[in-house]
Design an enzyme around this catalytic site. Structure first.
Site, PDB file in Angstrom:
ATOM      1  N   ARG A  44       0.845  -1.197   0.000  1.00 28.35           N
ATOM      2  CA  ARG A  44       0.000   0.000   0.000  1.00 28.35           C
ATOM      3  C   ARG A  44       0.877   1.242   0.000  1.00 28.35           C
ATOM      4  O   ARG A  44       2.088   1.162   0.184  1.00 28.35           O
ATOM      5  CB  ARG A  44      -0.948  -0.001   1.203  1.00 28.35           C
ATOM      6  N   GLY A  45       0.214   2.415  -0.176  1.00 31.48           N
ATOM      7  CA  GLY A  45       0.955   3.665  -0.348  1.00 31.48           C
ATOM      8  C   GLY A  45       1.103   3.894  -1.843  1.00 31.48           C
ATOM      9  O   GLY A  45       1.417   2.959  -2.598  1.00 31.48           O
ATOM     10  N   ALA A  46       0.857   5.146  -2.278  1.00 37.07           N
ATOM     11  CA  ALA A  46       0.765   5.420  -3.720  1.00 37.07           C
ATOM     12  C   ALA A  46       2.006   4.967  -4.511  1.00 37.07           C
ATOM     13  O   ALA A  46       1.877   4.232  -5.504  1.00 37.07           O
ATOM     14  CB  ALA A  46       0.468   6.905  -3.935  1.00 37.07           C
ATOM     15  N   ARG A  85      -7.007  -0.483  -7.421  1.00 39.39           N
ATOM     16  CA  ARG A  85      -7.458   0.571  -6.496  1.00 39.39           C
ATOM     17  C   ARG A  85      -7.602   1.846  -7.332  1.00 39.39           C
ATOM     18  O   ARG A  85      -6.744   2.117  -8.184  1.00 39.39           O
ATOM     19  CB  ARG A  85      -6.459   0.796  -5.343  1.00 39.39           C
ATOM     20  N   GLN A 188      -2.690   2.714   9.696  1.00 40.60           N
ATOM     21  CA  GLN A 188      -1.380   2.869   9.045  1.00 40.60           C
ATOM     22  C   GLN A 188      -0.447   3.742   9.879  1.00 40.60           C
ATOM     23  O   GLN A 188       0.772   3.605   9.794  1.00 40.60           O
ATOM     24  CB  GLN A 188      -1.548   3.479   7.650  1.00 40.60           C
ATOM     25  N   ASP A 229      -2.162  10.892  -2.731  1.00 40.08           N
ATOM     26  CA  ASP A 229      -2.466   9.790  -3.659  1.00 40.08           C
ATOM     27  C   ASP A 229      -2.741  10.303  -5.067  1.00 40.08           C
ATOM     28  O   ASP A 229      -2.540   9.588  -6.041  1.00 40.08           O
ATOM     29  CB  ASP A 229      -3.651   8.985  -3.133  1.00 40.08           C
ATOM     30  N   ASN A 239      -5.729  12.489  -0.268  1.00 41.89           N
ATOM     31  CA  ASN A 239      -4.842  11.698   0.604  1.00 41.89           C
ATOM     32  C   ASN A 239      -5.730  10.934   1.596  1.00 41.89           C
ATOM     33  O   ASN A 239      -6.960  11.073   1.596  1.00 41.89           O
ATOM     34  CB  ASN A 239      -3.836  12.607   1.318  1.00 41.89           C
ATOM     35  N   LYS A 240      -5.106  10.150   2.425  1.00 46.20           N
ATOM     36  CA  LYS A 240      -5.815   9.286   3.378  1.00 46.20           C
ATOM     37  C   LYS A 240      -6.889  10.055   4.145  1.00 46.20           C
ATOM     38  O   LYS A 240      -6.660  11.193   4.580  1.00 46.20           O
ATOM     39  CB  LYS A 240      -4.788   8.676   4.331  1.00 46.20           C
TER      40      LYS A 240
END
Ligand code: MRU
Length: 332
Positions: A44-46, A85, A188, A229, A239-240
């Protein structure tokens, strides 16, 4: 340490769902397993899902070489990978970049994917140096930094984006401490960011997401730095989920709000934040905690994985090449 790597005919990656309790490495040798790893956030993470997607195209190209299924079959697999995603633009960007090498054969696709992973490390090292300079320029030194989600080596290949800046500040002795939001519902922040900060020997404290804005309002933060992201052409930042309240609190408190992202996260094809697809995840991630249902059986949940911070709340976007100041009217 690299968190995902090409190993000749398969990929190894650290299973982020098992951290911080266990360090488990997954061996991924086919497209379906990689799509599953991306969807369940094992990777995970862009930037990391971009590299994982590129490696998945390399696996598809190698497979097509063996079965003789042809380039169209690889293109169909690439489309499935890019769709794993929706919000982080890095995934489709990386898939398309390596797919462009398909006419030159599977070896060329593999080489492009490996080069992309190497480039991620160098890009984020440059971004970290530029970002550390910027944070000191904006907020002085030593700094109390507030961050959200995980943007460290785990979210990339080796060096992080926002957390890469934190690491660079620490190496310059310019850091007092880090406040990390826990980042509900998948934690996270408390599982992954705190894990990385502890490994680096950086003083830190975890706060609940709800506490983040008031920690800023109480004057306990000198600067907020987060990742992204997807950044729209007008400077709006996805973003998150939980990033937007931090930006509101920072603006109100006069604290700089900085977004750290590689150029590959900028999406000129998306006009504004309203055009960004926000991933809706399984309501059960909200309704349950540590594998146990915590809400009444009759309750449902809304689980958007990302939010959009409007450009006017963003003091600066720092990339490996430049600094853009959206709140001052600059556009990427
Ligand atoms: O759902 P996740 O954990 O993939 O979300 C990650 C984030 O929102 C990060 O802040 C973003 O990808 C930047 S990572 C360098």
């Amino acid at each position: 340490m690299r968190t995902l790597e090409w190993r000749g005919d398969h990929v190894v990656l650290i299973d982020q769902t098992r951290l911080p309790d266990e360090t488990v490495w997954l061996e991924v040798g086919d497209v379906d397993t990689m799509i599953d790893a991306i969807r369940r956030l094992a990777v995970r993470g862009a930037p990391a899902i971009g590299v994982a997607g590129a490696f998945a195209v390399a696996l598809a190209a190698r497979r097509a070489e063996v079965t003789g299924s042809g380039d169209d079959a690889v293109r169909a697999e690439a489309a499935r990978i890019a769709d794993a995603r929706p919000t982080a633009v890095n995934l489709a960007w990386a898939v398309n970049r390596v797919l462009a090498h398909l006419p030159s054969g599977a070896d060329a696709v593999v080489a492009a994917a490996v080069a992309l992973a190497d480039e991620d490390v160098e890009t984020n090292r440059r971004l970290a140096r530029r970002g550390a300079d910027l944070l000191v320029e904006l907020a002085g030194t030593p700094l109390r930094v507030h961050t959200h989600c995980n943007t460290g080596g785990l979210a990339c290949v080796e060096w992080g984006t926002a957390l890469g800046i934190v690491r660079a500040l620490h190496e310059r002795n310019a850091l007092t401490s880090v406040t990390a939001d826990e980042t509900r519902p998948l934690l996270q922040g408390s599982r992954l960011t705190a894990f990385e900060l502890a490994q680096l020997g950086i003083a830190h404290q975890i706060v609940t997401d709800g506490a983040g804005p008031s920690v800023i309002a109480r004057g306990l933060t000198d600067v907020v730095v987060v990742g992204a992201d997807r950044i729209a052409a007008n400077g709006d930042v996805a973003n998150k989920i939980g990033t937007y309240p931090l930006a509101l609190a920072a603006a109100r408190a006069g604290v700089p709000f900085v977004v750290a992202a590689p150029e590959s996260t900028l999406d000129p094809a998306t006009a504004t934040g309203d055009d960004i697809e926000i991933e809706a995840r399984d309501p059960d991630e909200v309704l349950s905690f540590a594998g146990r249902r915590v809400a009444p059986a009759a309750s449902d949940a809304l689980n958007p994985a990302f939010d959009v911070t409007p450009a006017d709340l963003v003091t600066a976007i720092v990339t490996e090449r430049r600094t853009i100041r959206p709140a001052a009217g600059e556009r990427p």
